[in-house]
Scaffold this motif. Structure first.
Motif, short mmCIF file in Angstrom:
data_model
loop_
_atom_site.label_atom_id
_atom_site.label_comp_id
_atom_site.label_asym_id
_atom_site.label_seq_id
_atom_site.Cartn_x
_atom_site.Cartn_y
_atom_site.Cartn_z
N ALA A 422 57.34 53.75 -31.42
CA ALA A 422 57.82 54.76 -30.47
C ALA A 422 59.15 55.38 -30.88
O ALA A 422 59.42 56.54 -30.55
CB ALA A 422 57.93 54.15 -29.08
N LEU A 423 59.99 54.63 -31.59
CA LEU A 423 61.32 55.12 -31.95
C LEU A 423 61.22 56.09 -33.12
O LEU A 423 60.70 55.76 -34.18
CB LEU A 423 62.24 53.95 -32.29
N GLU A 424 61.73 57.29 -32.93
CA GLU A 424 61.60 58.37 -33.92
C GLU A 424 62.79 58.35 -34.87
O GLU A 424 63.65 59.24 -34.87
CB GLU A 424 61.49 59.71 -33.20
N PHE A 425 62.83 57.32 -35.69
CA PHE A 425 63.94 57.12 -36.62
C PHE A 425 63.40 56.64 -37.96
O PHE A 425 62.39 55.94 -38.02
CB PHE A 425 64.93 56.11 -36.06
N GLY A 426 64.11 57.01 -39.03
CA GLY A 426 63.66 56.63 -40.37
C GLY A 426 63.85 55.16 -40.67
O GLY A 426 63.18 54.60 -41.55
N ILE A 427 64.78 54.50 -39.96
CA ILE A 427 65.06 53.08 -40.15
C ILE A 427 65.06 52.42 -38.78
O ILE A 427 65.76 52.88 -37.86
CB ILE A 427 66.43 52.87 -40.83
N VAL A 428 64.31 51.34 -38.62
CA VAL A 428 64.27 50.61 -37.35
C VAL A 428 64.50 49.13 -37.63
O VAL A 428 63.78 48.52 -38.42
CB VAL A 428 62.92 50.81 -36.62
N GLY A 429 65.51 48.57 -36.98
CA GLY A 429 65.78 47.14 -37.09
C GLY A 429 65.35 46.43 -35.82
O GLY A 429 65.88 46.71 -34.74
N ILE A 430 64.38 45.55 -35.92
CA ILE A 430 63.94 44.75 -34.78
C ILE A 430 64.63 43.39 -34.88
O ILE A 430 64.35 42.62 -35.80
CB ILE A 430 62.41 44.58 -34.74
N ASN A 431 65.54 43.11 -33.97
CA ASN A 431 66.36 41.89 -34.02
C ASN A 431 67.14 41.77 -35.34
O ASN A 431 67.47 40.69 -35.78
CB ASN A 431 65.51 40.62 -33.81
N ASP A 432 67.40 42.91 -35.95
CA ASP A 432 68.09 42.95 -37.24
C ASP A 432 69.13 44.07 -37.23
O ASP A 432 68.78 45.25 -37.27
CB ASP A 432 67.08 43.18 -38.38
N PRO A 433 70.43 43.72 -37.22
CA PRO A 433 71.47 44.74 -37.17
C PRO A 433 71.84 45.31 -38.53
O PRO A 433 72.62 46.24 -38.62
CB PRO A 433 72.65 43.98 -36.57
N ALA A 434 71.28 44.73 -39.60
CA ALA A 434 71.63 45.17 -40.96
C ALA A 434 70.36 45.29 -41.79
O ALA A 434 70.11 44.51 -42.70
CB ALA A 434 72.59 44.17 -41.60
#
Length: 473
Positions: A422-434
């Motif tokens: 659903a998130l319209e972003f090129g990079i998605v971190g799931i429980n990952d800030p880096a």
């Protein structure tokens, strides 16, 4: 100093480089303009005639030599970053490691540029696709990661067989000079990599208008990126743009709250919030918002502000006075719109009164009518918004213009997968800030960019696909 056709050049024009933590001039460097940029492009064009024909192994060997040399110079490189950029030395050291990582990865990939055979539709034809280097490339890099942004562009270009002209940010040219000293020391052939420092518009105009430049790669603001795209259209150059970001950071009620708080310390406050994938909007489920806010404010209040060369410092200065005033203005606007500062909130002054420091700041009760909700914040300010439902937060998180990075914290794997889609972003971190790593693609959607950097995806940006049909009867 400029580096053109394998030689260091002093033009007589000078630029002072200032330490943002102290305000002191740390070095004066030579600058050039249209004339020097044109010479650098001509040098790169001549060098491409032989560099584009070298084997992958040859190009790989040069890059590996630079890798080894930069490893030996890690301390010197990290100190240079801290002096001109201000980030704490441990962060600068990690940046050096990342910069070396890009060189190392593409040194390996230089030997793996493959072609393809396509099944023919007629018995008397043989069909192939071969990959060839684009040609002369022009790269423009930012000040916030003055070393790793350079190698992330130069390494794949050289690995692919391209030659390059680099313009680093005027605020942080010393890291670029250090990289080119390494190129010079290992004997990289003259003209393969060229360095020009000076007025952005003058140099940029030559890069975009010169027909010998076949590709422009840029990291910076969306506003400047759009201009480069327009200016490059007359000669139809290949482009890759890594532009602005406005990253949402979503914390659901089932998240590991401590992990989510610690993630903000990484995603928001590294490099004083001056990263394109830095968290800008923190959306926290109403039921856990107070717990999250309290824990975050407590941890942020303990961060140590100061000169990045000093031990124990977590947060350095922002890059200059203009950046400081922007951060201050956004915080004041948030307070004006009923935001509650629960940590930080003020300009910070060292004992000697120097530098451009702002306290690491947490703002509770953030709302959509604040400047900070729509303007990219290149500073250590974390606004906290609340939400009730998954559908609501997705709609609010998906920015109409920006689409670079987003973060989500949840223990529900199904929800994590839904958010990934659903998130319209090129990079998605799931429980990952880096989430950024050398081998993966880095780049955005919408007005956050065109093309990718990193991994084999980044190498493809410097290659043209040529279709060959052979009649065999």
């Amino acid at each position: 100093m400029l580096y053109i056709n394998g030689e260091w050049r002093d033009t007589g024009n000078k630029l002072d480089v200032t330490n943002p933590a102290t305000g002191e001039i740390i070095r004066t460097v030579a600058t050039g303009g249209k004339t020097e940029t044109k010479e650098a492009i001509e040098s790169a064009k001549r060098a491409f005639e032989f560099w584009g024909k070298t084997t992958g192994n040859e190009r790989s060997n040069y890059l590996f030599q630079v890798v080894q040399l930069m490893k030996e110079k890690t301390k010197e490189l990290a100190e240079t970053i801290t002096l001109e950029n201000g980030k704490p030395l441990p962060d600068a050291t990690r940046e050096v490691a990342g910069a070396i990582g890009y060189l190392e990865w593409y040194a390996e990939e230089a030997k793996r540029i493959y072609g393809e055979t396509i099944p023919a539709s007629a018995a008397d034809k043989h069909l192939m696709v071969i990959r060839e280097p684009v040609g002369v490339c022009a790269a423009i890099t930012p000040w916030n990661f003055p070393l790793s942004m350079i190698t992330r562009k130069i390494a794949p270009a050289l690995a692919a067989g391209c030659t390059i002209v680099l313009k680093p940010a005027d605020l942080t040219p010393l890291s670029a000079i250090k990289v080119f000293e390494c190129f010079h020391e290992v004997g990289l052939p003259a003209g393969v990599a060229n360095l020009v420092i000076g007025p952005a518009e003058e140099i940029g105009n030559e890069m975009t208008s010169n027909p010998d430049v076949r590709k422009i790669t840029f990291t910076g603001s969306t506003r400047v990126g759009k201009k480069l795209i327009r200016d490059s259209s007359d000669t139809v150059k290949k482009i890759s743009m890594e532009l602005g970001g406005h990253a949402p950071y979503i914390v659901f009620e089932d998240a590991d709250i401590d992990a989510a708080v610690n993630g903000i310390l990484v995603s928001k406050f590294i490099n004083s919030g001056q990263t394109c994938i830095s968290t800008n909007r923190i959306y926290v489920a109403e039921t856990v918002a107070d717990e999250f806010s309290g824990k975050l404010a407590e941890k942020v209040s303990k961060l140590v502000i100061g000169n990045g060369l000093e031990d124990g410092v977590n947060v350095g200065p922002v890059i200059n006075k203009v950046a400081l005033e922007k951060v201050k203005s956004q915080v004041e606007d948030a307070v004006k719109h009923d935001g509650k500062v629960i940590a930080g909130g003020n300009v910070f002054t060292l004992n000697n009164g120097s530098g451009y420091f702002f306290e690491p700041t947490v703002i509770q009760n953030a709302s959509d009518n604040m400047k900070i909700t729509t303007e990219e914040t290149f500073g250590p300010v974390a606004p906290i918004y609340t939400f009730k439902t998954e559908e609501e937060v997705v709609e609010r998180a998906n920015h109409p213009e920006y689409g670079l990075a987003a973060y989500c914290y949840t223990r529900d794997i199904g929800r994590g997968l839904r958010m990934m889609r659903a998130l319209e972003f090129g990079i998605v971190g799931i429980n990952d800030p880096a989430p950024v790593v050398v081998q993966a693609p880095f780049g955005g959607m919408k007005e956050s960019g065109i093309g990718k950097e990193g991994g084999w995806y980044g190498l493809e940006e410097y290659l043209e696909k040529k279709f060959v049909s052979i009649f065999i009867k």
